[in-house]
Every structure is written in C-alpha cells, then in structure tokens.
Design an enzyme around this catalytic site. Sequence first.
Site, PDB file in Angstrom:
ATOM      1  N   ASP A 138       0.847  -1.189   0.000  1.00  0.00           N
ATOM      2  CA  ASP A 138       0.000   0.000   0.000  1.00  0.00           C
ATOM      3  C   ASP A 138       0.885   1.242   0.000  1.00  0.00           C
ATOM      4  O   ASP A 138       1.578   1.519   0.983  1.00  0.00           O
ATOM      5  CB  ASP A 138      -0.899  -0.034   1.240  1.00  0.00           C
ATOM      6  N   HIS A 139       0.843   1.996  -1.098  1.00  0.00           N
ATOM      7  CA  HIS A 139       1.733   3.151  -1.249  1.00  0.00           C
ATOM      8  C   HIS A 139       1.340   4.320  -0.349  1.00  0.00           C
ATOM      9  O   HIS A 139       2.111   5.269  -0.187  1.00  0.00           O
ATOM     10  CB  HIS A 139       1.740   3.604  -2.715  1.00  0.00           C
ATOM     11  N   ARG A 140       0.146   4.274   0.254  1.00  0.00           N
ATOM     12  CA  ARG A 140      -0.239   5.332   1.186  1.00  0.00           C
ATOM     13  C   ARG A 140       0.606   5.288   2.450  1.00  0.00           C
ATOM     14  O   ARG A 140       0.802   6.312   3.106  1.00  0.00           O
ATOM     15  CB  ARG A 140      -1.720   5.202   1.568  1.00  0.00           C
TER      16      ARG A 140
END
Length: 450
Positions: A421-423
Amino acid sequence: MAKEIKIPQISEGVDTAIISEILVAEGDTIEEDQAVVSVETDKATAEVPSIAAGTVKEIKVSEGDEVKVGAVVVILEADEEEDEQEEENTSSDDEKETEEADQAPSDEEKEDEDEKEETDDNDDDEEENKKEDKESSEDSEEKKQKDSSSTSTKKSSDKVYASPGVRRLARELEVNLQELEGSGESGRITEKDVKNHKNSDGQKTNSSLEKLPDFSKWGAIETKKLNNIKKATAKNMTASWQSIPHVFQFGEADISGIEAYIEKHQEKVEKAGGKLTLTSILTKIVATALHQFPKFNASIDMEKEEMILKKYININIAVATEKGLLVPVIKNADQKSIKDLSVEIAEIAEKARSGKLSNEEMEGGNFSISNLGGIGGTNFTPIVYHPQVAILGISKASTKPVYINGKFEPRSILPLSLSYDHRLIDGSVGAAFINWIEKALEDPYEALLN
C-alpha cells in the site's frame, strides 16, 4: 411459547451463509445451546445453537439454502419453565428500571435538554423533510403506475430517530433518512448507517456499468452460481483494489542452500507431523522481517488519519481449495520454530481444504504469503488483503546460471513479488524489505542472527 432461532452474526463482514446440515428434526426435544443447524460461510463453518430448551415445532430451511444473517431457521416451542423464568426476569427488570427512573430525576432533565436540542435541529430540517416527503410520495406513485409490486420503500410518515449531527451529515450527503433502517439502540440511525447507505448507492451506480451482453446470441453458454467463498473473494478483492494504491516490487533469491536444508531436515519434521516446505521457512523469515520493518505489520485508518502499528506477528497463508481461496492465519509466527510452523501450516491447510476452519483461525492476520510455486509461472502481482498493507507472492523456482568466483554455476533462483500500500509504504522501504527477504533466503543464519 414459540421462539425463533435465527442465523447469528457469525463473524465480522459476513452477511449470508449456506445451510450445510440440519441437526434436528421436527418433534425433537432439545436443550438450550444444542446445535440445530450447521452453516458454511465464506470464512468458516459454524453451528447455530438453540436459544432455549423445548420442542422443535418447525424447520424453516433446507440443506443447501443460502440464508441471510437474522433469518429464522427453526421455530421452537419453549418449555413452560423457560417461559415463566423469562417472564419473571422481564418483570424484575421492569421494576428495577422503574425504581431507577424514580431515583434519577437529573437524567430526565438531561433527556429534556437533548430533546430540545434535537427539536431545534428538527425545526431547521422541517422544510427539507417536507420536500423529501413530497418527493418520496411522487416517486412512490410513479413506481406504482409502472410496477404495482414495487412497494418496499419506507413510508414517509414513519418517525425518524437520529441525532442532530446525523441529520446534518444526511443533508450533506443527500441521504433521505426515511429510507434507512437504524442500527443503533431502539432503531436509532447512526453516522455509519448514513455513510453505508451512501456507499451502497455508489456501488449500485457503478454496477450498472458492468452489465454484460447476452452471450447466448453467439453460442451455447452455461451459468453457475458463485459459492459463498467466491462471492466474498470477489467483493473483498474489488474493495481492496479500489481502495488501496498498489505498488509492485519484484526480486529474485538464490535458494540452493534452502533446498538442501529442506532435503536434510524433512524426515525430522515429518516425524513431528508436518512437512518442511519453502512456505514454512518463509513464514519464519517474514515474521522476523516484520520486526525489522514495522510498517509492513501495520494498517492505515484514513478516516482518523492514523497508522496502527501492531505489536504481534500474525501471518495469513493462502490455501487453494475446491471452493476457492482461503487465507487462514498463523498466530504469533515470530515466536514459533520452523518445525512448529511446518506442523501448524500443514494442519491448518488440511482444515481449509476440508471446510473445518473456525472463525478464529481466519481472523487477525497482519501480512499475507501466497505461494504459487507448486503450480508454475515466473511472477504474479497479488492483491493486498485489506486491511493489511502488504502481501508476498512466491512463484516457481528455476535453475539459472549465476556468476560466482569467476565462473558460472547452476543455482536455484526463486522469483518474489511484493505488493504493498503506497499510502503507508514508500518505494525505498518496499525495495529494502524485499532485499532483506532475498538475503535472508540466501543466508538465513545471518538474517536471524541480526
């Protein structure tokens, strides 16, 4: 007195179940907590207990039926003693509530203040509600003209129980409170009810874009209903894909030493009741890596704008079954030896394939491992299993020439696929994580030592 035995909320997020077995017959005398039916959900199997002792009056379902949470499965004629006890308890509770109410006038004053605040807000909403009532009435009339059977909408005259804050949220989201069923105490509508209704409207709008053509125009077709596991997988994967901005990282590890280790120690693990596999070794390595990279063992709460760092290491292991993919959980994987992990993974995989997983064995995972090496392929991009933030995919190892000490040597090379998850996880951290896994596979002693 007749009592209804209903399908309970078996586990979080489960709305339906399949009746796999009926355990009683009409006319049977049963005890309280005795199982009446066995059900199968997308996550596990469970038994539904009786809420009282008595005689089975009617069975409302058949084996194979798909039922919703709250559906009545059995009508029970409860014992007279049960009824008398229940009436005594109810009477006692009523007397207690009356006595407490008499002794707590300050609570009434507080309630008056709350009602006044809600009334003030309702005054502001009066014109809006009249408008909604009018629109609901017009829409209802129009539906009656088109389809006389379409009468499921809630009557505009029904009283709406909601706080001023919930009413404001409903106005902002353009949600008609009269269309909602409240999940709060005494049917009170909550903020969650309003948001869920709004989200479901959006999903209905999107689903209209997915309408398929009539394939039978071009040839013979066959349709089959999705089972609960397939339906849940479709729903969960769609939600994960839409809500998580995925990044995919790839790597390769030389596992020639690991393969020799497995061959050397396989017999010892088999005597303990397990099977030494690359998955069990990777589970131990990943568990150690999660201590080194705590963000991979976290979840993200966008509503509160918080990162939830978990102090325990629970790892999901993907298991392919005839009914679909299941992901049971190995709890506290960092505290177990490779031999213990090998035994537990073999046991839980067999439970998954035989449909005997419990709810507890399916919940609480922080990170997932999916190994397709036994099937084949060079790489794949697994979808992160929400609310987790990462998953490691394993493909089939192959023999490749590797340049070592001035010459090429045949080595067993394992492809790795990391989705995250790049968040929460930056690319540099993702690359560092998969590099750590690669080095640990090539020299596990050094990785575990550090």
